[in-house]
Design a protein around this motif. Structure first.
Motif, PDB file in Angstrom:
ATOM      1  N   SER A 257     -20.397   7.098   7.502  1.00 61.76           N
ATOM      2  CA  SER A 257     -19.372   6.652   6.559  1.00 61.76           C
ATOM      3  C   SER A 257     -18.454   5.649   7.228  1.00 61.76           C
ATOM      4  N   ILE A 258     -17.887   4.783   6.403  1.00 60.92           N
ATOM      5  CA  ILE A 258     -16.931   3.787   6.886  1.00 60.92           C
ATOM      6  C   ILE A 258     -15.715   3.847   5.971  1.00 60.92           C
ATOM      7  N   LEU A 259     -14.619   4.354   6.507  1.00 65.54           N
ATOM      8  CA  LEU A 259     -13.367   4.411   5.762  1.00 65.54           C
ATOM      9  C   LEU A 259     -12.483   3.313   6.323  1.00 65.54           C
ATOM     10  N   LYS A 260     -11.974   2.489   5.427  1.00 67.35           N
ATOM     11  CA  LYS A 260     -11.297   1.293   5.916  1.00 67.35           C
ATOM     12  C   LYS A 260     -10.096   0.995   5.039  1.00 67.35           C
ATOM     13  N   VAL A 261      -8.951   0.755   5.676  1.00 72.01           N
ATOM     14  CA  VAL A 261      -7.789   0.235   4.953  1.00 72.01           C
ATOM     15  C   VAL A 261      -7.844  -1.274   5.050  1.00 72.01           C
ATOM     16  N   VAL A 262      -7.768  -1.939   3.921  1.00 76.56           N
ATOM     17  CA  VAL A 262      -7.867  -3.392   3.952  1.00 76.56           C
ATOM     18  C   VAL A 262      -6.508  -4.009   3.635  1.00 76.56           C
ATOM     19  N   ALA A 263      -6.305  -5.164   4.216  1.00 77.37           N
ATOM     20  CA  ALA A 263      -5.046  -5.878   3.986  1.00 77.37           C
ATOM     21  C   ALA A 263      -4.958  -6.251   2.518  1.00 77.37           C
ATOM     22  N   THR A 264      -3.761  -6.154   1.968  1.00 72.67           N
ATOM     23  CA  THR A 264      -3.600  -6.470   0.556  1.00 72.67           C
ATOM     24  C   THR A 264      -2.403  -7.388   0.354  1.00 72.67           C
ATOM     25  N   ALA A 265      -2.511  -8.214  -0.679  1.00 74.07           N
ATOM     26  CA  ALA A 265      -1.423  -9.156  -0.972  1.00 74.07           C
ATOM     27  C   ALA A 265      -0.292  -8.467  -1.713  1.00 74.07           C
ATOM     28  N   THR A 266      -0.583  -7.301  -2.332  1.00 70.29           N
ATOM     29  CA  THR A 266       0.432  -6.641  -3.143  1.00 70.29           C
ATOM     30  C   THR A 266       0.673  -5.217  -2.669  1.00 70.29           C
ATOM     31  N   PRO A 267       1.487  -5.048  -1.611  1.00 70.33           N
ATOM     32  CA  PRO A 267       1.766  -3.700  -1.117  1.00 70.33           C
ATOM     33  C   PRO A 267       2.502  -2.860  -2.162  1.00 70.33           C
ATOM     34  N   ALA A 268       2.343  -1.531  -2.033  1.00 69.23           N
ATOM     35  CA  ALA A 268       2.964  -0.617  -2.992  1.00 69.23           C
ATOM     36  C   ALA A 268       4.478  -0.684  -2.885  1.00 69.23           C
ATOM     37  N   SER A 269       5.149  -0.504  -4.019  1.00 73.20           N
ATOM     38  CA  SER A 269       6.604  -0.465  -4.007  1.00 73.20           C
ATOM     39  C   SER A 269       7.058   0.915  -3.528  1.00 73.20           C
ATOM     40  N   GLU A 270       8.306   1.001  -3.116  1.00 70.88           N
ATOM     41  CA  GLU A 270       8.883   2.266  -2.679  1.00 70.88           C
ATOM     42  C   GLU A 270       8.802   3.299  -3.809  1.00 70.88           C
ATOM     43  N   SER A 271       9.045   2.857  -5.048  1.00 67.09           N
ATOM     44  CA  SER A 271       9.042   3.804  -6.165  1.00 67.09           C
ATOM     45  C   SER A 271       7.628   4.327  -6.427  1.00 67.09           C
ATOM     46  N   GLU A 272       6.614   3.470  -6.241  1.00 70.54           N
ATOM     47  CA  GLU A 272       5.238   3.942  -6.433  1.00 70.54           C
ATOM     48  C   GLU A 272       4.882   4.974  -5.372  1.00 70.54           C
ATOM     49  N   ASN A 273       5.254   4.711  -4.118  1.00 67.52           N
ATOM     50  CA  ASN A 273       5.008   5.675  -3.046  1.00 67.52           C
ATOM     51  C   ASN A 273       5.689   7.008  -3.343  1.00 67.52           C
ATOM     52  N   LYS A 274       6.936   6.923  -3.819  1.00 68.76           N
ATOM     53  CA  LYS A 274       7.691   8.153  -4.104  1.00 68.76           C
ATOM     54  C   LYS A 274       7.009   8.955  -5.198  1.00 68.76           C
ATOM     55  N   GLU A 275       6.455   8.253  -6.213  1.00 70.79           N
ATOM     56  CA  GLU A 275       5.774   8.927  -7.321  1.00 70.79           C
ATOM     57  C   GLU A 275       4.498   9.620  -6.823  1.00 70.79           C
ATOM     58  N   VAL A 276       3.703   8.891  -6.013  1.00 71.12           N
ATOM     59  CA  VAL A 276       2.428   9.444  -5.528  1.00 71.12           C
ATOM     60  C   VAL A 276       2.672  10.674  -4.663  1.00 71.12           C
ATOM     61  N   TYR A 277       3.723  10.622  -3.839  1.00 72.78           N
ATOM     62  CA  TYR A 277       3.946  11.698  -2.869  1.00 72.78           C
ATOM     63  C   TYR A 277       5.047  12.659  -3.305  1.00 72.78           C
ATOM     64  N   LYS A 278       5.341  12.696  -4.603  1.00 75.90           N
ATOM     65  CA  LYS A 278       6.464  13.531  -5.037  1.00 75.90           C
ATOM     66  C   LYS A 278       6.207  15.026  -4.803  1.00 75.90           C
ATOM     67  N   ASP A 279       4.904  15.426  -4.775  1.00 77.69           N
ATOM     68  CA  ASP A 279       4.590  16.846  -4.562  1.00 77.69           C
ATOM     69  C   ASP A 279       4.319  17.160  -3.083  1.00 77.69           C
ATOM     70  N   VAL A 280       4.489  16.196  -2.239  1.00 77.21           N
ATOM     71  CA  VAL A 280       4.107  16.375  -0.844  1.00 77.21           C
ATOM     72  C   VAL A 280       5.301  16.892  -0.055  1.00 77.21           C
ATOM     73  N   ARG A 281       5.010  17.846   0.851  1.00 71.00           N
ATOM     74  CA  ARG A 281       6.097  18.569   1.513  1.00 71.00           C
ATOM     75  C   ARG A 281       6.997  17.669   2.336  1.00 71.00           C
ATOM     76  N   SER A 282       6.460  16.586   2.847  1.00 67.03           N
ATOM     77  CA  SER A 282       7.337  15.717   3.617  1.00 67.03           C
ATOM     78  C   SER A 282       6.975  14.267   3.373  1.00 67.03           C
ATOM     79  N   TYR A 283       7.861  13.593   2.705  1.00 64.95           N
ATOM     80  CA  TYR A 283       7.704  12.144   2.603  1.00 64.95           C
ATOM     81  C   TYR A 283       9.074  11.565   2.833  1.00 64.95           C
ATOM     82  N   ASN A 284       9.388  11.339   4.069  1.00 69.67           N
ATOM     83  CA  ASN A 284      10.736  10.979   4.446  1.00 69.67           C
ATOM     84  C   ASN A 284      10.747   9.610   5.101  1.00 69.67           C
ATOM     85  N   THR A 285      10.961   8.595   4.311  1.00 68.51           N
ATOM     86  CA  THR A 285      10.965   7.248   4.873  1.00 68.51           C
ATOM     87  C   THR A 285      12.320   6.895   5.479  1.00 68.51           C
TER      88      THR A 285
END
Lengths: 423, 167
Positions: A246-274
């Protein structure tokens, strides 16, 4: 003690909800022994080392494929050779040091001596002493060389096989894995060192872990906290055509996620402390060194290798098996021979990220061990692989467990396990 | 030219070793960090295998004071709840001590770390050697010793588990 499985006729049943793996595969000695025969000593290529570890003629290292001890060496004409680490006389371990340089391999027991091509060159008292003893006239030294394995290298990465019928290495790896190896091993490397870690778990739990993009930002809170990897980043989860690797790869992107999108995705996660800040952020101040902009590549190569680039850390991780509930991870970190001083320093700082105490790898050891502890009984109960759809398909994201299913489908094929999917 | 170690300095260095062991045996990472010099300090934890081979790779590579403080945060904040807790007992024996400069000593000690996971039996985590550069701060009976650099060279060729705490 489990009863031995007769003729090993196994049947795994999956449901529409996803792929199911019976827990006994992690605990049963019968599976373990069958794996040694059909996988590690079967139709596969196993990683045994890097040519940079053996720069000189006569250099050797001792390692293992599965649990079979082997010697990797560079002979007098510079060719890489791999032998079983076992004297052809009475079966003693020939090499006991982890690495070294020799002119010949001499068994300590009766001093039988083998040259670097594995040929038997010396048998003390072969013709007897004062007319007494000695080997029988039928004894032919040519019949008692070391057991040699097939060896192929790709850009200095050495693989060996017990099989005389396995396909050539490049075909075995497939195009995308070959590209990944050639991308990282694009020029001479410099070995930075090894880390060795005993894990109280089954080696396949680590094979799953390294094919599992789903856990990346959930188990490894460092990733998430410092933005090294988040599921909102663009990535791919690919397999080779056979789906072994398998090849798992993070690729460079022109449109990084916004802070609010990250907060929404990780809202149930025990630690998301930026809000957490490093006293010395230079650990994350790497350097771009690949034109494609990828900063994270996790390439699992069946059955025993993981090749990784995480930021500027480059490493191979080799699995060596001991028992159904024990294996070792050997980490070898490297940079390039032409790294300037600053680049060497960047790699040293970032080496804190990986290894047995690594900021984004310590938890993998824990993840393997807590599964192993919990599945010790209920062998017919199953784990569930469903994230991303429950099928071994290449996808252009990392919210999936598909590469783990690819591993298990191949595992079943190698061991002759029948898979049934109930609709 | 070899110089004698003053009684006050020897006693400060002994107190430093004790403070280091006590901090780790209590799992008190802040107290661990406090045994290092506050301005410029480093902590390296490296296998005897890499050390023998002259290879730089370390298990922990804290090359500045900021990274020592960050290690405290990784263990207590980022990793909190991730690892199975384990307790340790450190034992050391001083092997050598030499004057390295004004108010500065180079010392080596042998160590052994016993480990007890929650609900588990006690086993040896590893043995090894501390190679220290120690600064004495302050004068006379008020003096205090701190690590300018601690280089931990551990013996285990294969670590018996994943590692959370410094050695």
């Amino acid at each position: 003690m489990n009863a031995p499985m007769e003729s090993f006729e196994q049947r795994w049943t999956s449901s529409p909800e996803g792929f199911r793996v019976p827990y006994e595969v992690f605990t049963d000695r019968a599976y373990y022994d069958k794996e040694q025969e059909k996988i590690f000593r079967g139709e596969t290529w196993s990683f045994v080392g890097l040519e940079a570890e053996l720069p000189n003629k006569g250099d050797f290292k001792a390692t293992a494929i599965g649990d079979t001890p082997v010697i990797v060496t560079r002979d007098q004409v510079g060719q890489i050779r791999v032998f079983k680490n076992r004297c052809a006389h009475r079966g003693a371990l020939l090499v006991r040091e982890p690495r070294g340089n020799v002119k010949s391999f001499d068994c300590v027991y009766h001093q039988w001596s083998f040259d670097l091509t594995g040929a038997l060159r010396g048998v003390p008292m072969r013709r007897g002493v004062r007319g007494q003893g000695g080997m029988p006239p039928e004894f032919d030294m040519a019949n008692f060389g070391l057991d040699a394995l097939r060896v192929e290298s790709l850009n200095g990465v050495i693989f060996a096989s017990f099989s005389s019928t396995v396909e050539p290495l490049l075909d075995y790896l497939g195009e995308e894995v070959v590209d990944t190896i050639q991308r990282i091993f694009n020029r001479p490397i410099r070995i930075m060192g090894d880390q060795r870690q005993y894990v109280h778990g089954n080696w396949k739990l680590y094979a799953e872990n390294t094919r599992d993009p789903y856990h990346g930002s959930l188990l490894h809170l460092f990733h998430n906290t410092f933005g090294l990897y988040r599921a909102t980043q663009a990535g791919v989860s690919h397999m080779d055509a056979s789906k072994r690797h398998s090849i798992l790869k993070v690729v460079a992107t022109a449109t990084p996620a916004s802070e609010s999108e990250n907060k929404e995705v990780y809202k149930d996660v025990r630690s998301y402390n930026t809000d957490f800040h490093l006293q010395d952020p230079s650990i994350l101040a790497g350097r771009k060194e690949f034109d494609d902009g990828s900063t994270l590549i996790i390439n699992a190569i069946f059955p025993n290798l993981l090749l990784q680039q995480i930021a500027n850390t480059l490493a191979v991780r080799q699995s060596v098996t001991y028992a159904p509930d024990a294996f070792e991870i050997v980490w070898t970190l490297f940079g390039y021979a032409d790294d300037d001083e600053e680049m060497q320093m960047i790699r040293m700082k970032q080496s804190n990220l990986i290894g047995p105490a690594g900021l984004i790898s310590m938890e993998d050891g824990e993840a393997v061990e807590i599964v192993q502890e919990a599945v010790v009984r209920d062998g017919k109960k199953t784990s569930l692989l469903a994230m991303g759809g429950g099928r071994a398909e290449n996808v252009e994201h990392m919210i999936t467990e598909a590469p783990i299913i690819g591993f298990w489908e191949n595992y079943c094929r190698y061991l002759g396990i029948t898979q049934v999917r109930v609709a | 030219m070899s110089q004698a170690v003053t009684a006050a300095h020897a006693s400060a260095i002994e107190a430093l070793h004790t403070a280091y062991l006590a901090a780790l045996d209590k799992g008190d990472m802040a107290a661990w960090a406090a045994t290092f010099a506050s301005n410029e300090a480093s902590y390296f934890c490296i296998s005897a295998e890499n050390d023998r081979r002259g290879l730089p790779l370390a298990l922990m590579y804290d090359d500045c004071r900021g990274r020592i403080d960050d290690r405290v945060s990784f263990v207590t904040k980022v990793w909190a709840g991730t690892y199975q807790p384990y307790r340790t007992r450190h034992f050391i024996q001083q092997l050598s001590m030499n004057v390295a400069g004004a108010n500065q000593y180079r010392a080596t000690s042998g160590f052994m770390i016993m480990m007890t996971p929650e609900g588990g039996a006690t086993t040896i985590l590893t043995s090894g050697e501390y190679r220290d550069l120690i600064d004495i701060q302050g004068e006379g009976d008020q003096c205090r010793a701190v690590f300018r650099e601690r280089r931990t060279v551990y013996d285990a060729d294969v670590l018996p588990r994943y590692i959370v705490f410094p050695f």
